[in-house]
Every structure is written in C-alpha cells, then in structure tokens.
Design an enzyme around this catalytic site. Sequence first.
Site, PDB file in Angstrom:
ATOM      1  N   HIS A   1       1.028  -8.069  -3.606  1.00 48.84           N
ATOM      2  CA  HIS A   1       0.368  -7.411  -4.803  1.00 48.84           C
ATOM      3  C   HIS A   1       1.224  -7.240  -6.078  1.00 48.84           C
ATOM      4  O   HIS A   1       2.473  -7.475  -5.944  1.00 48.84           O
ATOM      5  CB  HIS A   1      -0.496  -5.914  -4.568  1.00 48.84           C
TER       6      HIS A   1
ATOM      7  N   CYS B   1       4.265  -3.947   2.220  1.00 48.50           N
ATOM      8  CA  CYS B   1       3.750  -5.029   1.570  1.00 48.50           C
ATOM      9  C   CYS B   1       4.809  -5.515   0.497  1.00 48.50           C
ATOM     10  O   CYS B   1       6.006  -5.379   0.391  1.00 48.50           O
ATOM     11  CB  CYS B   1       2.509  -4.520   0.481  1.00 48.50           C
TER      12      CYS B   1
END
Length: 234
Positions: A141, A157
């Site tokens: 992301h 992440c």
Amino acid sequence: MDKSGVERRDELKRWQALMNLPVTGTLDEKTKTALYTENYEAYDEIKNPPSKGYWIAINKSRRTLTLYKGSKSQGKYPVTLGTNATPTPSAKAKMQNKHKNPAWGGMGGKYTPVAADDPNNPLGERWMGLRIPGQNGYGIHGNIKPHQIGGYYSNGCIRMFNYDIENYVFPIVPVGAPVWLGTDNELESWGLYQYSRIMKEKPAPKPVEKPVEKSVEDPMMQIEKVNAGELLEF
C-alpha cells in the site's frame, strides 16, 4: 545527484532499488561503488518465473519491490517493511484484492480506525491485499511517512511511495498475480537472483595462430646453390 534535501534522499532510494542495492537513502560504500565504477552492472536472473504475465518480488534484504513480466524486470521500487517484532512474512503469495482510497480498520482494535480519504490514513490511497498461506491482513500500500521508505518500520505490510504505487504498480498488476516475499537467500532458493556487482572481466580471446606456409622452392632456382666449378659445360 543534482537534487537536495528530501528530493535527493527519495531519488537516491529509487536509484538504489533500480541498481539492486540495499535501500538506505545515503551515500554508503556500496552506493558509491555503484555510482563511480564504470563497469558496474545490475541485472536479474529468473530460473522459472511463476507467471508469463505480471508478478511481484519483494526482497526483504534490500527493501525493494520488483515488478516483473515473465522473466523481464519492468521496474524496481524502494519499500518499507515490518519491524523485528512485526516482520513481513516470507512466502509465495497471490494478489487477493485491490482498492482505491481504502479505509483502515486499525488492525482489529489495536489502533483507531481511519476513514477513506483521511490524510492520516496509513494506507495512503492504494491497497493491494495479499493472500498468504496461514496469514491474513498483509498487503502492499501507500504511506504517510515517506521518510521511512527503505527501513523496517511497518506492522508487516509493504509500504511504497504513493507516486510509485499509484502510477506504476496498482494499475498494472492484476488480482491473482503471484507475489514472492523473501530474503536474498530465500529468493535465490526459489530461482530468483538479483545481481549488483562490478562486472567480471572476460578473459581475452587467444590469438588465432596462422599456419606457417612452407615455401616451395622453384627447381630452376636450385642451380643457384651449386658451385660454379661443379657445372658441366656443353
């Protein structure tokens, strides 16, 4: 190298990723060697790519994301990865979903949820969820802390510069695409090698020796080698 401040740091990180160098954003020794060595090379070798189409490899040792199409690199980008306490997992994963302007759920109550389009949303404006065997909640992301790109700061992440994910990765990589996450050693055990090194000198080719031509003497010239006194006179 003509940039300054934050722009210089970020562009240096992008260049390090492009050259398969560990992303630091500083002029460390490896980066200086790559910058100032004329015969320096960076290239990838893939024994058996998992797809003929687009797929992704995350190098946890160098903090880079490489976008491939088959066995050809299409782009390399610096990333932020998980801390020692919340590491990015190693796995052969798949792209599970993609969302623009996602809301953030706060990791199941660990943090306060953040709505979509909120400037404090740690996901930025792009989310690419991963399907990892035995794991959940991981994805690629955007970010709101670009100074952390190239380090180990996330909850596991993979964060990218917003510009990079929005323009180069999110629009191209389809749901279902393979995503490999691993260290140098793990990626190499799967057949993916990302080289960054001074080019090896090739041995100079041996000169081809021309065969020596034996001279054939003209029989009429033999007479020149005979003493004049030995010649018969007719």
